[in-house]
Design an enzyme around this catalytic site. Sequence first.
Site, PDB file in Angstrom:
ATOM      1  N   GLU A 137      -9.328   2.675   2.219  1.00  0.00           N
ATOM      2  CA  GLU A 137      -8.095   3.219   2.797  1.00  0.00           C
ATOM      3  C   GLU A 137      -7.898   4.660   2.327  1.00  0.00           C
ATOM      4  O   GLU A 137      -8.251   5.014   1.204  1.00  0.00           O
ATOM      5  CB  GLU A 137      -6.918   2.356   2.347  1.00  0.00           C
ATOM      6  CG  GLU A 137      -5.587   2.664   2.975  1.00  0.00           C
ATOM      7  CD  GLU A 137      -4.534   1.624   2.620  1.00  0.00           C
ATOM      8  OE1 GLU A 137      -3.343   1.945   2.724  1.00  0.00           O
ATOM      9  OE2 GLU A 137      -4.909   0.489   2.225  1.00  0.00           O
ATOM     10  N   GLU A 141       1.743   8.721   2.748  1.00  0.00           N
ATOM     11  CA  GLU A 141       2.902   7.844   2.830  1.00  0.00           C
ATOM     12  C   GLU A 141       4.142   8.592   2.337  1.00  0.00           C
ATOM     13  O   GLU A 141       4.149   9.120   1.220  1.00  0.00           O
ATOM     14  CB  GLU A 141       2.694   6.594   1.974  1.00  0.00           C
ATOM     15  CG  GLU A 141       1.544   5.721   2.441  1.00  0.00           C
ATOM     16  CD  GLU A 141       1.285   4.555   1.516  1.00  0.00           C
ATOM     17  OE1 GLU A 141       1.551   3.407   1.920  1.00  0.00           O
ATOM     18  OE2 GLU A 141       0.830   4.801   0.373  1.00  0.00           O
TER      19      GLU A 141
END
Length: 263
Positions: A137, A141
Amino acid sequence: MRSNFTKRAHRLAILGLCVAGTAPMSRAQEGATGTSFIETFDRLDTKAWYISDGWNNGAHQNCTWSKRQVKVEEGVLNLTFEKRQSGEREFTCGEIQTRKRYGYGTYEARMKTADGSGLNSAFFTFIGPTDKKPHDEIDFEVLGKDPGKVQLNQYISAKGGNEKLVDVPGGANRAFNDYAFVWEKDRLRYYLNGQMVHEVTDPAKLPVNAQKIFLSLWGTDTLSDWMGKFSVEGPTTMQVDRVAFTAAGDPCQFPESIACTLN
């Protein structure tokens, strides 16, 4: 927010752009099925994008993914979080992901994040056990508890702990900002509004598996130490104006792309 006319003009301008960079990057790794693209959300092409609907990611998530929370209006993708009972959850939220997987290259999104402590507005790539691959990943964010910062992170075979917070001048929720990362075999570079803000060269911290591209807005009641105490009043929306991927060695996809100027 740009007009659709301007977006079309940008696509035409691509024809005159130079090949991204002068130094060739490593070829995309095994499993990468996607090619270079720019998505300006004149509509939502469900052949290219999968809309998460009718489930959640686990006990930490207090909302159910719902296609009703995903809309395209005036050339902008809107992902909405609101109080509406669906399945096991009191709230609903929105997420889309590419159907194809992408490898080394430049990933870019122009977005404005949602308001509310306990929310996560995210632009990231992911692959995992549901795709019969290790969990890799790469993340941008913005946590609603502090929209003045964006958190960067990578997971390699399900191991994270690579977080870095970067200031977003004026607030990620107040205006559109450009988020980008350049993923190569031997390094990963993160950019905010055209400026490199972080570089990773440690091989142990670099994902290796081709991944899908995600845009998502979700909330939590339990991860308060990380995302803040949940506090959302009324519907709130994450907006995405543009997403692009430029494969290593391909022409950049729009004039302002990081890939147009890389060496």
